[in-house]
Design a protein around this motif. Structure first.
Motif, PDB file in Angstrom:
ATOM      1  N   GLY A  22      37.275  21.311  44.472  1.00 42.65           N
ATOM      2  CA  GLY A  22      37.011  19.996  45.041  1.00 42.65           C
ATOM      3  C   GLY A  22      37.551  19.883  46.446  1.00 42.65           C
ATOM      4  O   GLY A  22      37.362  20.757  47.283  1.00 42.65           O
ATOM      5  N   LYS A  23      38.302  18.810  46.695  1.00 42.10           N
ATOM      6  CA  LYS A  23      38.849  18.587  48.033  1.00 42.10           C
ATOM      7  C   LYS A  23      40.203  19.269  48.246  1.00 42.10           C
ATOM      8  O   LYS A  23      40.770  19.191  49.326  1.00 42.10           O
ATOM      9  CB  LYS A  23      38.969  17.090  48.316  1.00 42.10           C
ATOM     10  CG  LYS A  23      37.615  16.455  48.599  1.00 42.10           C
ATOM     11  CD  LYS A  23      37.749  15.082  49.200  1.00 42.10           C
ATOM     12  CE  LYS A  23      36.382  14.527  49.559  1.00 42.10           C
ATOM     13  NZ  LYS A  23      36.441  13.179  50.106  1.00 42.10           N
ATOM     14  N   THR A  24      40.710  19.966  47.208  1.00 46.48           N
ATOM     15  CA  THR A  24      41.941  20.725  47.385  1.00 46.48           C
ATOM     16  C   THR A  24      41.651  21.832  48.397  1.00 46.48           C
ATOM     17  O   THR A  24      40.666  22.561  48.270  1.00 46.48           O
ATOM     18  CB  THR A  24      42.423  21.323  46.048  1.00 46.48           C
ATOM     19  OG1 THR A  24      42.550  20.268  45.086  1.00 46.48           O
ATOM     20  CG2 THR A  24      43.766  22.013  46.210  1.00 46.48           C
ATOM     21  N   HIS A  84      35.117  15.338  45.485  1.00 44.90           N
ATOM     22  CA  HIS A  84      36.473  15.231  44.955  1.00 44.90           C
ATOM     23  C   HIS A  84      36.375  15.116  43.434  1.00 44.90           C
ATOM     24  O   HIS A  84      35.729  14.201  42.918  1.00 44.90           O
ATOM     25  CB  HIS A  84      37.172  14.006  45.541  1.00 44.90           C
ATOM     26  CG  HIS A  84      38.570  13.809  45.061  1.00 44.90           C
ATOM     27  ND1 HIS A  84      39.491  14.828  45.042  1.00 44.90           N
ATOM     28  CD2 HIS A  84      39.196  12.720  44.564  1.00 44.90           C
ATOM     29  CE1 HIS A  84      40.636  14.363  44.554  1.00 44.90           C
ATOM     30  NE2 HIS A  84      40.476  13.100  44.255  1.00 44.90           N
ATOM     31  N   PHE A  85      36.982  16.072  42.729  1.00 44.71           N
ATOM     32  CA  PHE A  85      36.907  16.096  41.271  1.00 44.71           C
ATOM     33  C   PHE A  85      38.118  15.458  40.599  1.00 44.71           C
ATOM     34  O   PHE A  85      38.346  15.635  39.404  1.00 44.71           O
ATOM     35  CB  PHE A  85      36.693  17.530  40.771  1.00 44.71           C
ATOM     36  CG  PHE A  85      35.326  18.059  41.082  1.00 44.71           C
ATOM     37  CD1 PHE A  85      34.231  17.703  40.303  1.00 44.71           C
ATOM     38  CD2 PHE A  85      35.117  18.880  42.174  1.00 44.71           C
ATOM     39  CE1 PHE A  85      32.960  18.174  40.598  1.00 44.71           C
ATOM     40  CE2 PHE A  85      33.857  19.363  42.486  1.00 44.71           C
ATOM     41  CZ  PHE A  85      32.774  19.007  41.695  1.00 44.71           C
ATOM     42  N   GLY A  86      38.898  14.709  41.354  1.00 43.47           N
ATOM     43  CA  GLY A  86      39.985  13.927  40.789  1.00 43.47           C
ATOM     44  C   GLY A  86      40.989  14.754  40.017  1.00 43.47           C
ATOM     45  O   GLY A  86      41.441  15.809  40.467  1.00 43.47           O
ATOM     46  N   PHE A 100      39.377  17.230  29.257  1.00 46.40           N
ATOM     47  CA  PHE A 100      38.323  16.228  29.485  1.00 46.40           C
ATOM     48  C   PHE A 100      37.034  16.680  28.793  1.00 46.40           C
ATOM     49  O   PHE A 100      36.061  17.051  29.456  1.00 46.40           O
ATOM     50  CB  PHE A 100      38.064  16.045  30.987  1.00 46.40           C
ATOM     51  CG  PHE A 100      39.299  15.752  31.789  1.00 46.40           C
ATOM     52  CD1 PHE A 100      39.962  14.534  31.665  1.00 46.40           C
ATOM     53  CD2 PHE A 100      39.799  16.694  32.688  1.00 46.40           C
ATOM     54  CE1 PHE A 100      41.100  14.270  32.411  1.00 46.40           C
ATOM     55  CE2 PHE A 100      40.933  16.435  33.440  1.00 46.40           C
ATOM     56  CZ  PHE A 100      41.587  15.215  33.296  1.00 46.40           C
ATOM     57  N   PRO A 101      37.001  16.658  27.444  1.00 49.96           N
ATOM     58  CA  PRO A 101      35.826  17.171  26.728  1.00 49.96           C
ATOM     59  C   PRO A 101      34.532  16.402  27.052  1.00 49.96           C
ATOM     60  O   PRO A 101      33.444  16.952  26.928  1.00 49.96           O
ATOM     61  CB  PRO A 101      36.205  17.031  25.255  1.00 49.96           C
ATOM     62  CG  PRO A 101      37.350  16.080  25.223  1.00 49.96           C
ATOM     63  CD  PRO A 101      38.039  16.182  26.540  1.00 49.96           C
ATOM     64  N   TYR A 105      36.022  13.073  34.695  1.00 49.91           N
ATOM     65  CA  TYR A 105      37.313  13.360  35.296  1.00 49.91           C
ATOM     66  C   TYR A 105      37.846  12.107  35.980  1.00 49.91           C
ATOM     67  O   TYR A 105      37.199  11.588  36.904  1.00 49.91           O
ATOM     68  CB  TYR A 105      37.199  14.486  36.329  1.00 49.91           C
ATOM     69  CG  TYR A 105      36.512  15.724  35.801  1.00 49.91           C
ATOM     70  CD1 TYR A 105      36.723  16.202  34.507  1.00 49.91           C
ATOM     71  CD2 TYR A 105      35.641  16.442  36.621  1.00 49.91           C
ATOM     72  CE1 TYR A 105      36.095  17.339  34.042  1.00 49.91           C
ATOM     73  CE2 TYR A 105      35.011  17.585  36.161  1.00 49.91           C
ATOM     74  CZ  TYR A 105      35.237  18.027  34.869  1.00 49.91           C
ATOM     75  OH  TYR A 105      34.607  19.161  34.414  1.00 49.91           O
ATOM     76  N   PRO A 106      39.009  11.606  35.560  1.00 59.89           N
ATOM     77  CA  PRO A 106      39.582  10.421  36.212  1.00 59.89           C
ATOM     78  C   PRO A 106      39.767  10.653  37.710  1.00 59.89           C
ATOM     79  O   PRO A 106      40.111  11.750  38.140  1.00 59.89           O
ATOM     80  CB  PRO A 106      40.938  10.246  35.515  1.00 59.89           C
ATOM     81  CG  PRO A 106      40.799  10.951  34.198  1.00 59.89           C
ATOM     82  CD  PRO A 106      39.858  12.088  34.452  1.00 59.89           C
ATOM     83  N   ASN A 107      39.504   9.606  38.473  1.00 62.96           N
ATOM     84  CA  ASN A 107      39.710   9.585  39.931  1.00 62.96           C
ATOM     85  C   ASN A 107      38.765  10.476  40.722  1.00 62.96           C
ATOM     86  O   ASN A 107      39.010  10.757  41.889  1.00 62.96           O
ATOM     87  CB  ASN A 107      41.168   9.933  40.273  1.00 62.96           C
ATOM     88  CG  ASN A 107      42.142   9.012  39.568  1.00 62.96           C
ATOM     89  OD1 ASN A 107      42.008   7.799  39.647  1.00 62.96           O
ATOM     90  ND2 ASN A 107      43.103   9.589  38.867  1.00 62.96           N
ATOM     91  N   GLN A 108      37.659  10.917  40.116  1.00 59.07           N
ATOM     92  CA  GLN A 108      36.713  11.732  40.865  1.00 59.07           C
ATOM     93  C   GLN A 108      35.779  10.862  41.700  1.00 59.07           C
ATOM     94  O   GLN A 108      35.610   9.673  41.429  1.00 59.07           O
ATOM     95  CB  GLN A 108      35.914  12.651  39.950  1.00 59.07           C
ATOM     96  CG  GLN A 108      34.819  11.975  39.142  1.00 59.07           C
ATOM     97  CD  GLN A 108      33.980  12.976  38.374  1.00 59.07           C
ATOM     98  OE1 GLN A 108      33.801  14.117  38.809  1.00 59.07           O
ATOM     99  NE2 GLN A 108      33.476  12.574  37.228  1.00 59.07           N
TER     100      GLN A 108
END
Length: 195
Positions: A22-24, A84-86, A100-101, A105-108
């Motif tokens: 992601g954004k990392t 961004h994949f949170g 996260f089945p 993804y939270p915060n994505q």
């Protein structure tokens, strides 16, 4: 006719481990640097007008290495930063599936906002560089989202696994972006067979 060659950045350590980036902001590893060199060598056979890159270092490093042989005008565009994949960033596929089945993804970044950002980026390219031949170095999620949109979901996100340093070509003709080819890796065959 505006022609864009979409180039996925070279490999990183996180790619090798199967971690979502992601954004990392992860740099290229040695294999990724070699892939970028091979892209540059291959792309010298064609005429290009400029190179555009995501500002994230794995894409920017890939673009800089390619540009060592091409010497093109160099532009960074935030519109082509990876999604961004949170909370899923830094996790392997197995870890994501366990944590996260449902694949939410939270915060994505919202898919709608992501798609809109990419559409804006393509519009800027076509407005500012009409009838130019553009190299665009970006990310797997970005390129897959573009391919998915242009193919009405036939290829792209969730269907196509783009390889590091692959090439995909699109062109703008008669008011539409059209996919010429995607996920091309013949320029990398030597390094892939050596691994």
């Amino acid at each position: 006719m505006t022609i864009v060659c979409l180039i996925r950045h070279g490999e990183t350590d996180w790619n090798a481990l199967g971690k979502i980036q992601g954004k990392t902001d992860i740099p290229l590893n040695a294999a990724g640097t070699q892939q970028a060199r091979q892209c540059g060598a291959y792309l010298t056979a064609s005429d290009w007008d400029l190179i555009i890159t995501s500002p994230l270092q794995r894409a920017r490093q890939t673009a800089e290495i390619i540009n060592e042989t091409l010497g093109l005008p160099f532009v960074e565009m935030d519109e082509f930063v990876e999604k961004h994949f949170g909370d899923a960033e830094g996790l392997t596929f197995k870890e994501r599936a366990f944590t996260f089945p449902d694949r939410h993804y939270p915060n994505q970044e919202d898919n709608g906002s992501f798609s809109e950002r990419l559409a804006t980026g393509l519009e800027i390219i076509n407005d500012c560089y009409l009838d130019k031949r553009v190299l665009l170095v970006s990310h797997g999620g970005v390129i897959n989202a573009i391919l998915g949109k242009l193919s009405d979901g036939e290829i792209g996100s969730g269907k196509t696994r783009l390889l590091n340093a692959c090439l995909s070509h699109i062109h703008f003709d008669e008011n539409n972006w059209i996919i010429r080819n995607y996920n091309q890796v013949s320029h990398l065959e030597k390094s892939m067979s050596e691994r």
